[in-house]
Scaffold this active site. Structure first.
Site, short mmCIF file in Angstrom:
data_model
loop_
_atom_site.label_atom_id
_atom_site.label_comp_id
_atom_site.label_asym_id
_atom_site.label_seq_id
_atom_site.Cartn_x
_atom_site.Cartn_y
_atom_site.Cartn_z
N PHE A 9 28.42 -5.65 22.77
CA PHE A 9 27.04 -5.17 22.68
C PHE A 9 26.20 -6.10 21.83
O PHE A 9 26.58 -6.44 20.71
CB PHE A 9 26.98 -3.78 22.01
CG PHE A 9 27.35 -2.63 22.88
CD1 PHE A 9 26.39 -1.95 23.62
CD2 PHE A 9 28.68 -2.19 22.96
CE1 PHE A 9 26.73 -0.87 24.43
CE2 PHE A 9 29.02 -1.10 23.76
CZ PHE A 9 28.05 -0.45 24.50
N ASP A 10 25.05 -6.49 22.37
CA ASP A 10 24.03 -7.11 21.54
C ASP A 10 23.51 -6.01 20.61
O ASP A 10 23.70 -4.83 20.88
CB ASP A 10 22.91 -7.62 22.48
CG ASP A 10 21.68 -8.05 21.73
OD1 ASP A 10 21.83 -8.82 20.77
OD2 ASP A 10 20.58 -7.62 22.11
N LEU A 11 22.85 -6.39 19.51
CA LEU A 11 22.36 -5.38 18.57
C LEU A 11 20.86 -5.08 18.76
O LEU A 11 20.48 -4.00 19.18
CB LEU A 11 22.65 -5.84 17.13
CG LEU A 11 22.22 -4.90 16.01
CD1 LEU A 11 22.84 -3.51 16.14
CD2 LEU A 11 22.57 -5.51 14.65
N ASP A 12 20.01 -6.08 18.48
CA ASP A 12 18.56 -5.87 18.55
C ASP A 12 18.08 -5.68 19.98
O ASP A 12 18.30 -6.53 20.82
CB ASP A 12 17.82 -7.07 17.96
CG ASP A 12 18.12 -7.25 16.48
OD1 ASP A 12 18.24 -6.23 15.79
OD2 ASP A 12 18.23 -8.41 16.02
#
Length: 216
Positions: A9-12
């Site tokens: 998962f990417d965060l932002d």
């Protein structure tokens, strides 16, 4: 059944809506150079890509000046901007559901690891991720491709066919492709239709519900 056992998962723009904190930190940094940006929407483009690249691309700073601008960004971000942030609704439920299905969840972000950990701890989400991998504060491992490559080095016995990258910008999709992984573009984040068309993700998810359907 989804074939993906490991989900990056990417965060932002994917797990948290970090626009306010990032935009205000960029605004603060630019003000040091007498560049005044009143409308925070104009700084949305900074969400996702490595900051160093963005200062060079959008404001034509040379590398030395861009590095300095990143330091100014962190002055604001580390104290205040980091928590001017919100978890997307239904996201914790998604993570909970995926954990029940024995999926391995990993954060792969261009944000420095130390900040990513603080944010996930703050929102009580760290418990869902087996590891949190970001960039280094010294400016290394900032590209999404490098971050994903590092994550893969920690998963030697898992076929790439069983790993997927979830993100909201072209960098997530291209980084996945460069490492031989499938990708899911979430359109509720900050990527544009145009950038996704060019990047060609494997799948699209317009909502958290769509994402769950694809992953379970």
């Amino acid at each position: 059944m989804s074939k993906y056992d490991v989900i990056l998962f990417d965060l932002d723009g994917t797990v948290t809506d970090s626009k306010l904190g990032i935009a205000k930190s960029v605004q603060y940094s630019l003000s040091k150079y007498d560049i005044m940006v009143e409308n925070l929407d104009d700084l949305e483009k900074f969400i996702g890509p490595p900051l160093l690249d963005s200062f060079q691309e959008f404001y034509l700073f040379d590398e030395t000046k861009a590095n300095e601008a990143v330091k100014h960004f962190r002055e604001y971000f580390s104290k205040q901007g980091i928590f001017e942030n919100a978890v997307y609704p239904k996201l914790p439920e998604l993570l909970e559901e995926l954990k029940k299905l024995n999926k391995t969840l990993i954060i792969a972000t261009s944000k420095p690891t130390v900040f990513a950990k603080k944010i996930l701890d703050h929102f009580n989400l760290s418990q869902y991720f087996s590891s949190i991998v970001g960039s280094n504060l010294d400016g290394t491992r900032t590209s999404k491709s490098e971050v994903i490559n590092f994550v893969l080095s920690t998963l030697p016995n898992i076929s790439k066919k069983n790993i997927v990258m979830v993100g909201d910008r072209k960098h997530d999709i291209l980084g996945a492709r460069q490492n031989g992984l499938d990708s899911i573009a979430v359109t509720y984040g900050y990527g544009t239709t145009e950038e996704f068309k060019k990047a060609e993700p494997t799948y699209y998810a317009e909502s958290i519900d769509d994402l769950l359907e694809l992953l379970k």
